[in-house]
Design a protein around this motif. Structure first.
Motif, PDB file in Angstrom:
ATOM      1  N   ARG A  52      -4.283   2.130  -1.133  1.00 50.54           N
ATOM      2  CA  ARG A  52      -3.782   0.890  -0.564  1.00 50.54           C
ATOM      3  C   ARG A  52      -3.180  -0.044  -1.617  1.00 50.54           C
ATOM      4  O   ARG A  52      -2.528  -1.004  -1.291  1.00 50.54           O
ATOM      5  CB  ARG A  52      -4.933   0.182   0.156  1.00 50.54           C
ATOM      6  CG  ARG A  52      -4.476  -1.007   0.961  1.00 50.54           C
ATOM      7  CD  ARG A  52      -5.492  -2.121   0.823  1.00 50.54           C
ATOM      8  NE  ARG A  52      -4.979  -3.344   1.382  1.00 50.54           N
ATOM      9  CZ  ARG A  52      -4.341  -4.265   0.689  1.00 50.54           C
ATOM     10  NH1 ARG A  52      -4.128  -4.118  -0.581  1.00 50.54           N
ATOM     11  NH2 ARG A  52      -3.905  -5.370   1.258  1.00 50.54           N
ATOM     12  N   ASN A  60     -10.352 -10.838   3.400  1.00 53.77           N
ATOM     13  CA  ASN A  60     -11.755 -10.548   3.701  1.00 53.77           C
ATOM     14  C   ASN A  60     -12.043  -9.113   3.261  1.00 53.77           C
ATOM     15  O   ASN A  60     -11.948  -8.184   4.058  1.00 53.77           O
ATOM     16  CB  ASN A  60     -12.008 -10.739   5.200  1.00 53.77           C
ATOM     17  CG  ASN A  60     -13.443 -10.473   5.586  1.00 53.77           C
ATOM     18  OD1 ASN A  60     -14.283 -10.135   4.757  1.00 53.77           O
ATOM     19  ND2 ASN A  60     -13.729 -10.614   6.870  1.00 53.77           N
ATOM     20  N   GLU A  62     -14.820  -7.577   2.501  1.00 50.84           N
ATOM     21  CA  GLU A  62     -15.940  -6.935   3.174  1.00 50.84           C
ATOM     22  C   GLU A  62     -15.526  -6.443   4.564  1.00 50.84           C
ATOM     23  O   GLU A  62     -15.799  -5.292   4.939  1.00 50.84           O
ATOM     24  CB  GLU A  62     -17.114  -7.904   3.303  1.00 50.84           C
ATOM     25  CG  GLU A  62     -18.352  -7.272   3.885  1.00 50.84           C
ATOM     26  CD  GLU A  62     -19.534  -8.245   3.904  1.00 50.84           C
ATOM     27  OE1 GLU A  62     -20.632  -7.767   4.203  1.00 50.84           O
ATOM     28  OE2 GLU A  62     -19.354  -9.448   3.632  1.00 50.84           O
ATOM     29  N   GLY A  63     -14.836  -7.249   5.319  1.00 45.95           N
ATOM     30  CA  GLY A  63     -14.354  -6.838   6.637  1.00 45.95           C
ATOM     31  C   GLY A  63     -13.385  -5.670   6.540  1.00 45.95           C
ATOM     32  O   GLY A  63     -13.437  -4.723   7.344  1.00 45.95           O
ATOM     33  N   TYR A  64     -12.509  -5.726   5.544  1.00 44.59           N
ATOM     34  CA  TYR A  64     -11.531  -4.657   5.354  1.00 44.59           C
ATOM     35  C   TYR A  64     -12.232  -3.343   5.005  1.00 44.59           C
ATOM     36  O   TYR A  64     -11.891  -2.281   5.528  1.00 44.59           O
ATOM     37  CB  TYR A  64     -10.546  -5.055   4.254  1.00 44.59           C
ATOM     38  CG  TYR A  64      -9.402  -4.085   4.106  1.00 44.59           C
ATOM     39  CD1 TYR A  64      -8.273  -4.197   4.911  1.00 44.59           C
ATOM     40  CD2 TYR A  64      -9.447  -3.051   3.179  1.00 44.59           C
ATOM     41  CE1 TYR A  64      -7.219  -3.306   4.794  1.00 44.59           C
ATOM     42  CE2 TYR A  64      -8.402  -2.157   3.045  1.00 44.59           C
ATOM     43  CZ  TYR A  64      -7.296  -2.290   3.860  1.00 44.59           C
ATOM     44  OH  TYR A  64      -6.246  -1.407   3.744  1.00 44.59           O
ATOM     45  N   PHE A  66     -15.334  -2.422   5.754  1.00 46.02           N
ATOM     46  CA  PHE A  66     -16.059  -1.861   6.892  1.00 46.02           C
ATOM     47  C   PHE A  66     -15.108  -1.361   7.977  1.00 46.02           C
ATOM     48  O   PHE A  66     -15.419  -0.399   8.675  1.00 46.02           O
ATOM     49  CB  PHE A  66     -17.089  -2.859   7.432  1.00 46.02           C
ATOM     50  CG  PHE A  66     -18.304  -2.913   6.560  1.00 46.02           C
ATOM     51  CD1 PHE A  66     -19.252  -1.902   6.614  1.00 46.02           C
ATOM     52  CD2 PHE A  66     -18.486  -3.936   5.645  1.00 46.02           C
ATOM     53  CE1 PHE A  66     -20.355  -1.923   5.787  1.00 46.02           C
ATOM     54  CE2 PHE A  66     -19.581  -3.965   4.820  1.00 46.02           C
ATOM     55  CZ  PHE A  66     -20.530  -2.952   4.887  1.00 46.02           C
ATOM     56  N   GLN A  67     -13.956  -1.981   8.115  1.00 40.54           N
ATOM     57  CA  GLN A  67     -12.956  -1.459   9.046  1.00 40.54           C
ATOM     58  C   GLN A  67     -12.454  -0.101   8.551  1.00 40.54           C
ATOM     59  O   GLN A  67     -12.286   0.840   9.331  1.00 40.54           O
ATOM     60  CB  GLN A  67     -11.782  -2.439   9.200  1.00 40.54           C
ATOM     61  CG  GLN A  67     -10.764  -1.992  10.223  1.00 40.54           C
ATOM     62  CD  GLN A  67     -11.354  -1.868  11.622  1.00 40.54           C
ATOM     63  OE1 GLN A  67     -12.067  -2.740  12.080  1.00 40.54           O
ATOM     64  NE2 GLN A  67     -11.066  -0.775  12.295  1.00 40.54           N
ATOM     65  N   THR A  68     -12.242   0.015   7.248  1.00 39.94           N
ATOM     66  CA  THR A  68     -11.830   1.291   6.651  1.00 39.94           C
ATOM     67  C   THR A  68     -12.934   2.336   6.833  1.00 39.94           C
ATOM     68  O   THR A  68     -12.663   3.489   7.191  1.00 39.94           O
ATOM     69  CB  THR A  68     -11.509   1.117   5.155  1.00 39.94           C
ATOM     70  OG1 THR A  68     -10.489   0.126   5.023  1.00 39.94           O
ATOM     71  CG2 THR A  68     -11.050   2.407   4.525  1.00 39.94           C
ATOM     72  N   HIS A  70     -15.186   2.413   9.169  1.00 44.47           N
ATOM     73  CA  HIS A  70     -15.205   2.790  10.592  1.00 44.47           C
ATOM     74  C   HIS A  70     -14.074   3.775  10.889  1.00 44.47           C
ATOM     75  O   HIS A  70     -14.267   4.760  11.604  1.00 44.47           O
ATOM     76  CB  HIS A  70     -15.063   1.534  11.445  1.00 44.47           C
ATOM     77  CG  HIS A  70     -15.225   1.784  12.909  1.00 44.47           C
ATOM     78  ND1 HIS A  70     -14.447   2.668  13.622  1.00 44.47           N
ATOM     79  CD2 HIS A  70     -16.101   1.278  13.810  1.00 44.47           C
ATOM     80  CE1 HIS A  70     -14.811   2.681  14.869  1.00 44.47           C
ATOM     81  NE2 HIS A  70     -15.812   1.848  15.025  1.00 44.47           N
ATOM     82  N   SER A  71     -12.896   3.538  10.321  1.00 44.29           N
ATOM     83  CA  SER A  71     -11.760   4.442  10.527  1.00 44.29           C
ATOM     84  C   SER A  71     -12.039   5.821   9.931  1.00 44.29           C
ATOM     85  O   SER A  71     -11.705   6.844  10.535  1.00 44.29           O
ATOM     86  CB  SER A  71     -10.498   3.867   9.885  1.00 44.29           C
ATOM     87  OG  SER A  71     -10.125   2.685  10.530  1.00 44.29           O
TER      88      SER A  71
END
Length: 171
Positions: A52, A60, A62-64, A66-68, A70-71
């Motif tokens: 990336r 964010n 931390e949010g990024y 955890f979204q990664t 999850h993906s």
């Protein structure tokens, strides 16, 4: 275990953020995936974070992350489903037993072979001929009967006589 060193460059928030949240990402995967897959999943997140690197800051981290994560987990699940991975069985040593070819076993096999050959030689000529034609030449009973000039019933009797004699000889 994956080991990532934080960059000395203070502007590289992606690597620093990933290292800071590595434990939380591991715990996320440990709750949702088999323990054997956790390191691979964490590494997949690290690869995506590394790929990336386009210079744009992440607001964010931390949010990024955890979204990664999850993906990555969703992609792994789709890949396993499309390959019917749950129906696969791993190949282990118990599936492929190794034949013991010890000298003692080889000698035992040679002795049994010698006994069998001697027992075949002891058979009456017609029984021996019928047995050899059937077992070694793979001829059918009808073909043996025609070859020997006897009935199929006589062939059956000769072969049964031979089998009984050989079974008794090697028992």
């Amino acid at each position: 275990m994956l080991s990532i060193q934080a960059s000395a460059d203070p502007t590289d928030l992606t690597t620093a953020g990933f290292v800071r949240h590595l434990g939380a990402v591991r715990r996320f995967f440990m709750k949702r995936a088999p323990i054997a897959d956790v390191d691979d999943l964490v590494q997949d997140v690290a690869i995506r974070m590394h790929a990336r690197r386009d210079g744009r800051p992440i607001d964010n981290i931390e949010g990024y992350l955890f979204q990664t994560a999850h993906s990555v987990l969703a992609d792994r699940g789709r890949r396993a489903g499309s390959r019917c991975q749950s129906q696969h069985e791993s190949l282990e040593d118990r599936h492929h037993p190794v034949e013991d070819r010890s000298p003692a076993r080889v000698l035992e096999g040679k002795e049994q072979w010698t006994l069998l050959l001697a027992a075949i030689e002891e058979l009456p000529a017609r029984s021996r001929q019928a047995f050899i034609l059937h077992r070694f030449e793979e001829m059918q009973y009808a073909a043996i009967a025609l070859h020997m000039g006897i009935t199929v019933s006589a062939v059956e009797k000769h072969i049964m006589k031979a089998i009984r004699h050989l079974a008794a000889a090697i028992a």
